[in-house]
Design a protein around this motif. Structure first.
Motif, short mmCIF file in Angstrom:
data_model
loop_
_atom_site.label_atom_id
_atom_site.label_comp_id
_atom_site.label_asym_id
_atom_site.label_seq_id
_atom_site.Cartn_x
_atom_site.Cartn_y
_atom_site.Cartn_z
N LEU A 175 9.42 -30.02 24.57
CA LEU A 175 10.81 -30.00 24.76
C LEU A 175 11.63 -29.30 23.42
CD1 LEU A 175 10.94 -33.72 26.37
CD2 LEU A 175 11.09 -31.58 27.72
N LEU A 176 12.47 -28.76 24.18
CA LEU A 176 13.50 -28.03 22.98
C LEU A 176 15.06 -28.73 23.38
CD1 LEU A 176 12.10 -24.46 22.76
CD2 LEU A 176 11.77 -26.47 21.07
N PRO A 177 15.95 -29.06 22.65
CA PRO A 177 17.14 -29.22 22.59
C PRO A 177 18.25 -28.40 22.86
CG PRO A 177 16.99 -29.06 20.17
CD PRO A 177 15.47 -29.00 20.97
N ASN A 178 19.14 -28.80 23.75
CA ASN A 178 20.14 -27.77 24.11
C ASN A 178 21.49 -28.16 23.02
OD1 ASN A 178 19.07 -26.10 25.86
ND2 ASN A 178 19.66 -27.40 27.54
N ILE A 179 22.10 -27.32 22.29
CA ILE A 179 23.19 -27.49 21.35
C ILE A 179 24.42 -26.83 22.00
CG2 ILE A 179 23.98 -27.32 19.12
CD1 ILE A 179 21.19 -27.44 18.24
N LEU A 180 25.71 -27.38 21.88
CA LEU A 180 26.79 -26.78 22.08
C LEU A 180 27.66 -26.59 21.06
CD1 LEU A 180 29.03 -25.65 24.10
CD2 LEU A 180 29.91 -28.09 24.52
N ILE A 187 17.63 -30.95 14.68
CA ILE A 187 16.76 -30.50 15.85
C ILE A 187 15.30 -31.11 15.41
CG2 ILE A 187 15.51 -28.37 16.18
CD1 ILE A 187 18.26 -26.78 15.65
N GLU A 188 15.08 -31.07 14.06
CA GLU A 188 13.75 -31.36 13.63
C GLU A 188 13.46 -32.98 14.26
OE1 GLU A 188 11.48 -32.24 9.70
OE2 GLU A 188 12.94 -30.61 9.49
N GLN A 189 14.56 -33.72 13.85
CA GLN A 189 14.54 -34.97 14.18
C GLN A 189 14.40 -35.34 15.79
OE1 GLN A 189 14.01 -37.65 12.27
NE2 GLN A 189 13.91 -39.00 14.03
N TRP A 190 15.17 -34.69 16.46
CA TRP A 190 15.34 -34.42 17.96
C TRP A 190 13.91 -34.35 18.70
CZ3 TRP A 190 14.37 -31.89 22.26
CH2 TRP A 190 14.77 -32.27 23.61
N MET A 191 13.28 -33.21 17.91
CA MET A 191 11.99 -32.76 18.42
C MET A 191 10.87 -33.61 18.17
SD MET A 191 12.24 -28.63 18.12
CE MET A 191 10.57 -28.41 18.59
N ASN A 242 11.62 -36.67 20.70
CA ASN A 242 11.42 -36.11 22.18
C ASN A 242 10.00 -35.46 22.50
OD1 ASN A 242 13.88 -36.75 23.71
ND2 ASN A 242 14.53 -36.15 21.71
N ASN A 243 9.25 -35.33 21.52
CA ASN A 243 7.71 -34.62 21.65
C ASN A 243 6.66 -35.35 21.42
OD1 ASN A 243 8.60 -32.03 23.11
ND2 ASN A 243 9.71 -31.79 21.23
N SER A 244 6.75 -36.95 21.12
CA SER A 244 5.78 -37.52 20.58
C SER A 244 4.88 -38.28 21.50
CB SER A 244 6.15 -38.28 19.64
OG SER A 244 7.31 -39.42 20.27
#
Length: 172
Positions: A2-7, A163-167, A170-172
């Motif tokens: 999973l990768l985040p979307n950023i606005l 981004i690093e923290q989100w990944m 959400n990917n653990s």
């Protein structure tokens, strides 16, 4: 994975494009400038004579982006944000610039007097921050200063850490 979307949003001239391109380069996420996307796909709904610019067809833009946004890993750059589906974004960064600096940047772009004045007022009255706050959950909307190269670098570092923290989460 999973990768985040950023606005990235904010008044024209605050540095969204510079930040977005650099973030994409360093993070591996895909960068999309909505203005460029609209130009390439002719996603317009008329022309605004007063501001001397095309009028974005927001529905067509959403249709054009939906598949990519569902896949994830996209950095979207646009000055408006209330027409994007809320589900698209994991975080929203509203860039803010001192009005003297912003005036210089917009003047360099050749904005006419009305467009200059309206964009400066937009920044003074936090119009795009308010729009983001009204369109997305409060906890995902963040303001970032964008006045100089040092703040740009700091913003890049902060967002890369996010981004690093989100990944991790959400990917653990």
């Amino acid at each position: 994975m999973l990768l985040p979307n950023i606005l990235l949003t904010g008044t024209p001239g605050v540095g969204k494009t510079t930040l977005g391109k650099e973030l994409a380069s360093r993070s591996g996420l895909k960068y999309i400038n909505v203005g460029d996307l609209a130009k390439e796909g002719q996603l317009y709904d008329g022309y605004d004579e007063e501001y001397d610019c095309p009028i974005l067809d927001e529905d067509r833009v959403v249709d054009e982006l939906d598949n990519q946004m569902t896949e994830g890993g996209v950095i979207v750059d646009y000055h408006g944000c209330d027409f994007f589906p809320e589900r698209w974004f994991h975080v929203v960064f509203v860039l803010r610039t001192n009005t003297n600096e912003l005036y210089k940047r917009l003047e360099t772009r050749g904005y006419n007097e009305k467009k200059l004045k309206d964009n400066i007022e937009c920044e003074i009255f936090q119009v795009l921050y308010e729009e983001a706050a009204a369109s997305y959950k409060e906890e995902i909307v963040h303001e970032l200063p964008s006045n100089n190269p040092q703040e740009l670098e700091s913003n890049i570092d902060q967002i890369l850490k996010w981004i690093e923290q989100w990944m991790k989460v959400n990917n653990s």
